[in-house]
Structure formats: C-alpha cells, structure tokens
Design a protein around this motif. Structure first.
Motif, short mmCIF file in Angstrom:
data_model
loop_
_atom_site.label_atom_id
_atom_site.label_comp_id
_atom_site.label_asym_id
_atom_site.label_seq_id
_atom_site.Cartn_x
_atom_site.Cartn_y
_atom_site.Cartn_z
N SER A 171 0.82 -1.21 0.00
CA SER A 171 0.00 0.00 0.00
C SER A 171 0.86 1.26 0.00
O SER A 171 0.40 2.32 -0.45
N LYS A 175 -0.10 4.16 -2.48
CA LYS A 175 -0.58 5.44 -1.94
C LYS A 175 0.31 6.61 -2.36
O LYS A 175 -0.16 7.75 -2.46
N GLU A 356 -2.82 1.93 7.02
CA GLU A 356 -2.25 2.40 5.76
C GLU A 356 -1.04 3.30 6.00
O GLU A 356 -0.81 3.76 7.12
N GLN A 430 -8.21 6.66 -0.02
CA GLN A 430 -7.49 7.78 -0.62
C GLN A 430 -8.28 9.08 -0.60
O GLN A 430 -7.71 10.14 -0.91
#
Length: 484
Positions: A171, A175, A356, A430
């Motif tokens: 991730s 990201k 995250e 997001q």
C-alpha cells in the motif's frame, strides 16, 4: 495528531477560513504558478538539471550518487511523532557523506515553506504533515516533486541484493503515486481504529465488542456505570472519519469504497454499508454516548480526558501512544480494536483493519540537493532506523516486519498484532489525501452535526453525495482514480 482543517465553528470569521485554506496550499495555489506540461523550477533551472547537478558518482554503497560534502536541508513535521527519529538518520547521513544536514522541526510546514517554494528555494526533504501542510496534489501536478522511482529501485541500505521497494508494504507503493509517478513516500504505517485502555476494560469486566450492535450494548452498560462510552475531538471531526470510512469499506467491500474514492455518481447514496454506519453514529449521538463537550475539544484535550478515564473509547491513529504519553497512566495498557462487524453478510471478515501508510515525505525538485534528499530517505528506510522509529515513537513504519525482535510498548504491540492478524485484509482509503477540502471541511462539517445530533443520517449521506458530485464536476480540481 495531525489536524489538517476543520468545519467552521460558530464565530470563526471568513478570514480565518481563508487563512486555513491558504495553509493547506488551496487558496495559495495560484501563487505557485499555473499548471504547465513542463517541469521548470521557480528559480529558472529545469527539474532534471537540479537533480543532475546534485548527483555524483554512483557505487554499490552509494547507488543514487549522493555527493560527499554537499549539504542537505530537511523540514520535518514535529507533531505527535516528534522529530528526533529524523535527526538520528540525519546524523548517519552526515557520518556517511561528510555533509551537514540543516534540520528544521516545526508544526507550520505550509506557512514557513510557501514563500520559499514561490521563491524557488525549497528544502530538499519535506515531511509534509500537520495542520498547515502543503497541497501535494498541486505540487505534483506542477512538477515540483521528485520522482522517487530511483529510490524504490535502489538497493536497501542493509542488503545490496534487495531493492527498497521490496521491503515496503504494497500500500505504500500504491498510496505514494500521482498517476504513474511515485513522488510521495509515506514513512509511517498507521493503524486507525477504536483505541481504549485494556486496564479499564479488565477492571470493569468489559470486553471489546465484535459488532456495531455489540458496541451499542456495551455503551449502554458503560453509561450506567457513570463513564462516557466515547469521546472525540470535535475541533477535528475527521478523526471520526477514520472509523467511519474503515467501517464502510469493511461492511460494504473494497469495490464500493473505491467508488467513493473515485467520486463516482451515487457512490454514497447507493451504498447500504454507508447507511448502516452513519445510522450507527446517529444512534450513538441520540443516546448521548459521547462525552459532554467533545464537540469543542482538540485532539490533545480529548486524549487527556480519555487518559483520565472520563471516556472508554476514542477514534485515533497509532501515533496516539507517543502523543498522549505525558498524560497516560503507566498501567493504562493502550490498545486498538479492529473494525466491527455490521452484520452476517459483511464483505470483509472479522479482523479487518484500517491500516495504511502515513506521514508523507517528499523531495523538492527545486531543492539544492534532491539526490541527497533521496539518499536520506534511503537511510531512514534501513532496518536500523525503522526500528529506531518504532522504539522512539511507538509506531510502525512502512518497512515490513521492522518490529520483529523488539520489545514493544502496549499500544504498538496491539497495533502490530492487528496488522499481522489482518493479513491481506488491510483497508486503505485515498479520499482524504486526494480531496482534503471535501473530507475535512465539507463532510467534516456534516460529521460535526451528526455527532451532536443536529443532522439525520439520511441527510448526512445525501449531502456528502452532493459535495462529492460538486468536486467531481469541478474542472479546476485534479482527479485521481484507483482500482485496488
């Protein structure tokens, strides 16, 4: 830990809202120049020239070509994580390359750096976090951020046979992208969720529930005992979004959450999981399960009340253990609860976690030593400094398995266990990173009203959809999409 904006409370003047937007790089964006297809520095040199000028001879030990003796400047957000972990990595950079690292630790990234960015003199490395962060979307679109692909493809500081990208959570790689370019390194790995004192639960004979309905039942019992079940930082209502967004994805599934991230039509209004979760918070407010006065408190004030056992649960991220340490009782035994079940037909299993990458680091393309900036990040991503970060700030980094073999504090042990047990069921959202004004200001305003009982769940969802549609239709806002 890192407030980024908030709903305008009664009495806040319009000039204050303009000031806050400017701090986010929103109102100030025109001052950075119009978007162009080329990457030209404010000082007149092209970005490629800047990177090339800062690059020296490469070698197995120096794969990026950091120049000996050439100083590096680092601007580090000094919030809940502090900045000593960065100073430690900077000391190793100095020892390795004989170069001074000019360090600034601050909570005012935007106000201090906007004039410098506009003048073509940014620092090389920026930890772009906090209430006054820069708008990374604008900076990326304008070519102001270095493509960190070479960093990902470089060998690690520890093992020349292993690439940096192979040591990071997947991730982190997803990201940090704007389109096809990886230009943001999220250094920390944050576990978001419902935080509590294990000591308090044990002393009262309570168990962390497994479902939304179970949470409501426990809240009723807690309230009878004279304690507030929940507290939240009303000055920064998006703290609650970390629970709300995670719960929606857990119940409804990743595909439906992606529709929200991607600003698709009816992504909120056609989402049964969103209705289920927002109605849960409507019921919490109606039954007065929130600590009185929460709507007017900051994150640190809320954490202090929580540490004093005035409330059992708070929504937060795993930096809270370090940030709240001054007021946390020694035997508090901080812990994080995983996302709750919505019902028998949830799309994701029990144990799913909203975890995250966080703490965004960027390298300025207009900096004097962007190559040195990337090398500093390579040092920070070494096992030595990933473990130093864990020990010092009680939080995970984006380096996988970096806490193996360490004696962990209670909160970090709980967060690390949740990630390990979550396996592939780790949720990343997001929406807030791509559209902070939408989430923190507009939807944040709705959440403030929801938690005080001033708006119904159906109206929250309807208006959230309206605000998302407005952003989707606004051609001045750069849009992003994701497929996983």
């Amino acid at each position: 830990m890192r407030p980024t904006s908030t709903r305008p409370a009664a009495g806040i003047a319009r000039r204050d809202l303009i000031r806050r937007s400017a701090a986010l790089g929103l109102a100030a964006a025109p001052a950075l120049g119009a978007l162009t297809g080329c990457a030209t520095g404010f000082g007149g040199a092209s970005v490629s020239d800047n990177v090339a000028k800062s690059r020296g001879q490469t070698s197995p030990a120096n794969p990026l070509g950091a120049k000996r003796g050439l100083p590096v400047e680092a601007f580090i957000f000094k919030g809940g994580l502090g900045d000593s972990y960065a100073r430690d990595a900077e000391a190793d950079y100095t020892a390795t390359y004989g170069a001074r690292v000019v360090h600034t630790g601050t909570q005012q990234i935007g106000p201090k750096l906007q004039p410098r960015i506009a003048g073509g003199d940014p620092p090389d490395v920026i930890d772009n976090s906090g209430a006054d962060h820069l708008d990374m979307n604008n900076l990326s679109q304008q070519g102001r951020l270095v493509d960190l692909g070479p960093l990902l493809d470089a060998p690690t500081f520890d093992d020349p046979a292993k690439k940096v990208r192979d040591t990071l959570f997947p991730s982190t790689l997803a990201k940090g992208r704007h389109g096809d370019t990886f230009d943001v390194l999220y250094y920390a790995f944050t576990v978001y969720g419902t935080w509590y004192s294990q000591k308090l639960l044990d002393d009262r004979g309570w168990e962390y529930p497994t479902s939304l309905d179970g949470m409501l039942e426990l809240c009723r019992e807690i309230k009878k005992d004279g304690i507030a079940p929940w507290a939240y930082p009303g000055k920064y209502p998006y703290y609650t979004h970390w629970n709300i967004f995670g719960q929606i994805a857990k119940i409804g599934g990743l595909e439906k959450w992606l529709a929200i991230d991607n600003l698709e039509p009816n992504a909120w209004t056609s989402n049964d999981a969103a209705r289920r979760v927002i109605e849960f918070y409507e019921e919490m407010a109606a039954k007065r399960y929130f600590l009185a006065g929460s709507e007017g408190r900051t994150h640190t004030q809320t954490q202090t009340k929580w540490n004093q056992y005035e409330a059992v649960f708070i929504p937060n991220g795993s930096w809270v253990e370090n940030e709240a340490e001054p007021t946390t009782p020694k035997d508090f035994r901080m812990a994080v609860g995983v996302l709750l079940d919505g019902g028998a037909h949830d799309a994701m299993p029990r144990g799913t976690v909203y975890a995250e990458p966080s703490e965004p680091y960027v390298v300025a393309a207009d900096g004097r030593n962007p190559t040195g900036g990337m090398e500093l990040l390579r040092i920070m991503l070494s096992r030595k400094h990933a473990q130093n970060f864990a020990r010092k700030v009680k939080s995970l980094t984006s380096v996988k398995d970096s806490t193996a073999g360490l004696a962990l504090s209670p909160g970090l042990a709980s967060a690390s266990r949740a990630v390990a047990e979550g396996g592939d069921n780790l949720i990343m959202a997001q929406l807030r990173d791509w559209y902070p004004k939408l989430t923190d200001e507009r939807i944040g305003g709705l959440t403030s009203d929801l938690l005080t009982g001033d708006i119904r769940a159906r109206d929250w969802i309807r208006k959230a959809q309206k605000y998302a549609d407005e952003v989707a239709a606004d051609r001045s806002v750069t849009k992003f999409t994701r497929s996983a």
